[in-house]
Write a protein that holds these residues in place. Sequence first.
Motif, PDB file in Angstrom:
ATOM      1  N   TYR A 258       1.191  -1.470   0.307  1.00 35.93           N
ATOM      2  CA  TYR A 258      -0.080  -0.222   0.452  1.00 35.93           C
ATOM      3  C   TYR A 258       0.754   1.130  -0.158  1.00 35.93           C
ATOM      4  O   TYR A 258       2.193   1.405   0.640  1.00 35.93           O
ATOM      5  CB  TYR A 258      -0.608   0.258   1.369  1.00 35.93           C
ATOM      6  N   SER A 259       0.469   2.558  -0.965  1.00 35.88           N
ATOM      7  CA  SER A 259       1.661   3.528  -1.697  1.00 35.88           C
ATOM      8  C   SER A 259       0.576   4.337  -1.456  1.00 35.88           C
ATOM      9  O   SER A 259      -0.539   4.697  -1.456  1.00 35.88           O
ATOM     10  CB  SER A 259       2.270   3.676  -1.794  1.00 35.88           C
ATOM     11  N   THR A 260       1.174   5.961  -0.635  1.00 34.13           N
ATOM     12  CA  THR A 260       0.071   7.014  -1.269  1.00 34.13           C
ATOM     13  C   THR A 260       1.391   8.112  -1.787  1.00 34.13           C
ATOM     14  O   THR A 260       3.058   7.894  -1.480  1.00 34.13           O
ATOM     15  CB  THR A 260      -0.198   7.720   0.584  1.00 34.13           C
ATOM     16  N   ARG A 261       0.904   8.825  -2.167  1.00 35.68           N
ATOM     17  CA  ARG A 261       1.840   9.692  -2.862  1.00 35.68           C
ATOM     18  C   ARG A 261       0.806  10.913  -3.336  1.00 35.68           C
ATOM     19  O   ARG A 261      -0.236  10.570  -3.825  1.00 35.68           O
ATOM     20  CB  ARG A 261       2.794   9.497  -4.443  1.00 35.68           C
ATOM     21  N   ASN A 311      -2.283  10.098  -5.572  1.00 35.08           N
ATOM     22  CA  ASN A 311      -2.256   8.594  -5.298  1.00 35.08           C
ATOM     23  C   ASN A 311      -2.248   7.693  -4.468  1.00 35.08           C
ATOM     24  O   ASN A 311      -1.820   8.177  -3.667  1.00 35.08           O
ATOM     25  CB  ASN A 311      -0.462   8.210  -6.168  1.00 35.08           C
ATOM     26  N   LYS A 312      -3.057   6.597  -4.197  1.00 42.80           N
ATOM     27  CA  LYS A 312      -3.732   5.885  -3.349  1.00 42.80           C
ATOM     28  C   LYS A 312      -3.082   4.371  -3.680  1.00 42.80           C
ATOM     29  O   LYS A 312      -4.346   3.698  -4.926  1.00 42.80           O
ATOM     30  CB  LYS A 312      -4.616   5.849  -2.891  1.00 42.80           C
ATOM     31  N   ASN A 313      -2.434   3.287  -3.830  1.00 43.21           N
ATOM     32  CA  ASN A 313      -2.276   2.337  -4.771  1.00 43.21           C
ATOM     33  C   ASN A 313      -1.894   1.167  -3.727  1.00 43.21           C
ATOM     34  O   ASN A 313      -1.393   1.379  -2.537  1.00 43.21           O
ATOM     35  CB  ASN A 313      -0.535   2.227  -5.158  1.00 43.21           C
ATOM     36  N   TRP A 338      -6.286   1.448  -7.295  1.00 44.33           N
ATOM     37  CA  TRP A 338      -5.533   2.297  -7.352  1.00 44.33           C
ATOM     38  C   TRP A 338      -6.629   3.540  -7.895  1.00 44.33           C
ATOM     39  O   TRP A 338      -7.555   3.016  -8.573  1.00 44.33           O
ATOM     40  CB  TRP A 338      -4.646   2.034  -8.816  1.00 44.33           C
ATOM     41  N   LYS A 339      -6.131   4.507  -7.045  1.00 45.74           N
ATOM     42  CA  LYS A 339      -7.408   5.539  -6.991  1.00 45.74           C
ATOM     43  C   LYS A 339      -5.946   6.676  -7.436  1.00 45.74           C
ATOM     44  O   LYS A 339      -4.403   6.916  -6.347  1.00 45.74           O
ATOM     45  CB  LYS A 339      -7.986   5.868  -5.773  1.00 45.74           C
ATOM     46  N   TYR A 340      -7.256   7.978  -7.948  1.00 46.32           N
ATOM     47  CA  TYR A 340      -5.870   9.266  -8.585  1.00 46.32           C
ATOM     48  C   TYR A 340      -6.984  10.441  -9.026  1.00 46.32           C
ATOM     49  O   TYR A 340      -7.844  10.303  -9.248  1.00 46.32           O
ATOM     50  CB  TYR A 340      -5.341   8.850  -9.972  1.00 46.32           C
ATOM     51  N   GLU A 341      -6.223  11.332  -7.808  1.00 48.48           N
ATOM     52  CA  GLU A 341      -7.121  12.887  -7.824  1.00 48.48           C
ATOM     53  C   GLU A 341      -6.006  13.733  -8.647  1.00 48.48           C
ATOM     54  O   GLU A 341      -5.535  14.061  -7.626  1.00 48.48           O
ATOM     55  CB  GLU A 341      -8.003  12.091  -6.828  1.00 48.48           C
ATOM     56  N   GLY A 370      -9.918  16.082 -11.559  1.00 46.77           N
ATOM     57  CA  GLY A 370     -11.215  14.060 -11.581  1.00 46.77           C
ATOM     58  C   GLY A 370     -10.744  13.606 -10.488  1.00 46.77           C
ATOM     59  O   GLY A 370      -9.821  13.611 -10.181  1.00 46.77           O
ATOM     60  N   ALA A 371     -11.257  12.512 -10.863  1.00 48.16           N
ATOM     61  CA  ALA A 371     -10.882  11.253  -9.768  1.00 48.16           C
ATOM     62  C   ALA A 371     -10.838  10.170 -10.650  1.00 48.16           C
ATOM     63  O   ALA A 371     -11.567  10.171 -11.932  1.00 48.16           O
ATOM     64  CB  ALA A 371     -11.019  11.349  -9.028  1.00 48.16           C
ATOM     65  N   TYR A 372      -9.893   8.736 -10.941  1.00 39.02           N
ATOM     66  CA  TYR A 372      -9.549   7.976 -11.541  1.00 39.02           C
ATOM     67  C   TYR A 372     -10.614   6.769 -10.381  1.00 39.02           C
ATOM     68  O   TYR A 372      -9.150   6.996  -9.339  1.00 39.02           O
ATOM     69  CB  TYR A 372      -8.498   7.721 -11.809  1.00 39.02           C
ATOM     70  N   HIS A 373     -10.428   5.193 -10.492  1.00 31.82           N
ATOM     71  CA  HIS A 373     -10.555   5.017  -9.568  1.00 31.82           C
ATOM     72  C   HIS A 373     -10.405   2.957 -10.676  1.00 31.82           C
ATOM     73  O   HIS A 373     -11.535   3.262 -11.324  1.00 31.82           O
ATOM     74  CB  HIS A 373     -11.406   4.610  -8.881  1.00 31.82           C
ATOM     75  N   SER A 374      -9.372   2.535 -10.582  1.00 28.55           N
ATOM     76  CA  SER A 374      -8.692   1.536 -11.439  1.00 28.55           C
ATOM     77  C   SER A 374      -9.397  -0.139 -10.803  1.00 28.55           C
ATOM     78  O   SER A 374      -8.323   0.004  -9.312  1.00 28.55           O
ATOM     79  CB  SER A 374      -7.420   1.264 -11.904  1.00 28.55           C
TER      80      SER A 374
END
Length: 765
Positions: A258-261, A311-313, A338-341, A370-374
């Motif tokens: 788990y990582s955040t950036r 980024n949150k992965n 994976w989440k990205y905003e 906006g936001a991505y969520h994969s």
Amino acid sequence: MKTIATVAYPPRLTSIAVAAAMLAMGACAMPAFAQQGAAAQASPEEGLQTVVVTAQKREQPLQKVPVAVNMVDAKAIENKQIVDFADLTRVAPSMTVNQSNSTVALRGIGTYAFSIGLESAVSVIIDDVPVVQQLQAFSNLSDIDRVEVLRGPQGTLFGKNSSAGVINVVTKESTDYFSGRAQLTATDDQQRRAELSLSGPLSDALAFRLNGYADSRGGDVTNLTTGEDVNGESSRGLRARLDFHPSTSLSMKLIGDYSTRRLVGQALTLRDVPAGARLLGAVPLAPGLVGITAGPENRNVRLDDVGFTDNKNGSLSGTVNWKLSGNTLTSVTSYQDWKYESSSDIDGTELNVLAALTRGAANGGVIQGGAYHSNQFTQELRLASNGDGNFNYLGGLFYSNTTTDRSFSRGPSALLAKWSATAGNQTMAAFTQLDYQLTQATRLSGGLRANKEAIDVRFTNLLPVVPATFAGDTSDNAVTAKVSLQHDLAKQVMLYGSVATGYKGAGFDISSGFNQSRIDHPVAPESSKAYEAGIKSRFFDNRVQVNATVFMTDYNDFQAQAAVVDPNTRIITLSVHNVGKLRTSGLELELTAKPVKSVLLEASVGYVDAIIRKFPLGTCYPGQTLALGCVPLGNSTVQDLAGKTLANAPKVKYNVGATYDFPLPNTGWGGLVNLNYQYQSKVNFDLFQNPLNVQDAYGILNGSFAVQDDGKKYKITFFGNNLTNKSYTTAINDNSGFFGGAHVMTQVLPRNSQRYFGLRLKYDF
């Protein structure tokens, strides 16, 4: 069903064959010279060590693999200060990284696309698992055992999104004894980083490994509006691993990560501003330039909203290896989330842009984001022989199911754009590779992959009073193949050649302006045909290693992203085009030498000629005239891009480096000095060849000095990045459509484009 098959060598390949023959003749002569010139036999620890890679999904010595591979291990990662993913360009001369959109290219080939409906051309694999988006890999490289850069199409073994190559990241394994590492880093550009790793046995059959890091760095661009620095970042990460060996024939590993950036600001700085430039042709830009001197080294901005990216992965993977009679059955199962905003001030100023856009109905700047969520699930099963016999094989099945959601808005309260979309991708594949030893010195290999893909999209434009929804799907089948022949000219001199076909699936260009036409006319699949010849060799009792590769790859319907101006909002948007035909060819040469135990010398050079062969209907760049090749076509204008170089594809890149390890007498400590210089020739960042988007050639010198105790528990490293303080950019944009035709140029200045120094303290126990 679409089948991509190998064909005979074209006449153009003659030059490559001649070059390979010259390399072979030189290699045949050198072993005899080496035997005559070596005064004494080198002990194993004095010469170059055997390097093992998994470039063909099994452990093999790098010098025996008929694939062009750059490999950097944990020791080199530390000595060369490779901390971020983009730093890998220091060891792979044919690799380029565009940090403005976090994408990777190999040999000039990469898919630069923010669209959730398209895949990359360079696959990133972490511990046998492909990441959903390349952006996930742009986190800190912590507790890494090695990184392998496989150049050229690798679709037979690694799948359809590896048409240009593969970045294979392998993390460190658990140990059967208790060990650990603590490391602290501080730099004069406000970076503070802490890392901790622990590993050891939990029982006779079970071992663990834990790794965590925390990193923060201040910004390197000053926002004069607030007085704060922007473009800084902070990141956190935790990886847990269990290795289970219940018997000699069965092993399992479970990895959770788990990582955040978070990046504070996505500030583009002004590179050039023509006198009298006006936003939208109406709002004078001059009041927003107080304190700013536009230019290649400008690190000042004026922003009313600095923006951010988050980024949150998270990922979980399990691998089982079961040794059968002469074979190994492997299962790899993974799940990723994976989440990205992001949010950015796209007008890049503190001016009241909206007042001009809305005639005073609204005030402020133009914000978009906006936001991505994969989510992705993958399952791979493969059976491989042990590799000891004259005939060896590997075969497998692969399945993946990926879903990505994205929301987007532009302007205050989404006045200019607002939409949401979902893209799905299901892939099934069967693959095999067979190797047969024709003679004691000659081996023939062949591989085949059958791929079936289904993609779907649902897009809703939320801007109208009554939202408009568009939905559709498509599917595609493809077969790719590879044949290679390798021959040992001497005990440590291997010559090889290969022919391969590649494939990257169709997709939807999901971005602002999406409509039914884009569903009816998806971005076409990309196919390629690659020819490669190379030599891998070692001489002088393992003291010198010389590897060379000549290659040529032809691409049809190459997928490329480029910036165009939205005629309604005058804002630059990104769209994906199928370039008709493309060819990349060149030469790669790598030299490693260890003349004595204390000195390591390294050099690598890549010459890449990535040329568009057919693209008759390319968009004209801003300001392009009839005299410059822009011709009318119906209600639009186009240009023929045949013969032009692909965007962000330097013809020449090289790295040279030296490491010197020496004792400090009567101290119980030793010293280590490392210098590394990397150079690249000029590039144009615009697919459509805007001459204002050119970055001139530049070179960067990095260095470090370290002291370490003889027991190798303590190490103190002083390092410097970009010692000559050479400024450069990784992206240039022409914003003329947003400024009434005035060529206002902006740029991305990466952290490494300025000098900084640091101190690293490490304790191994």
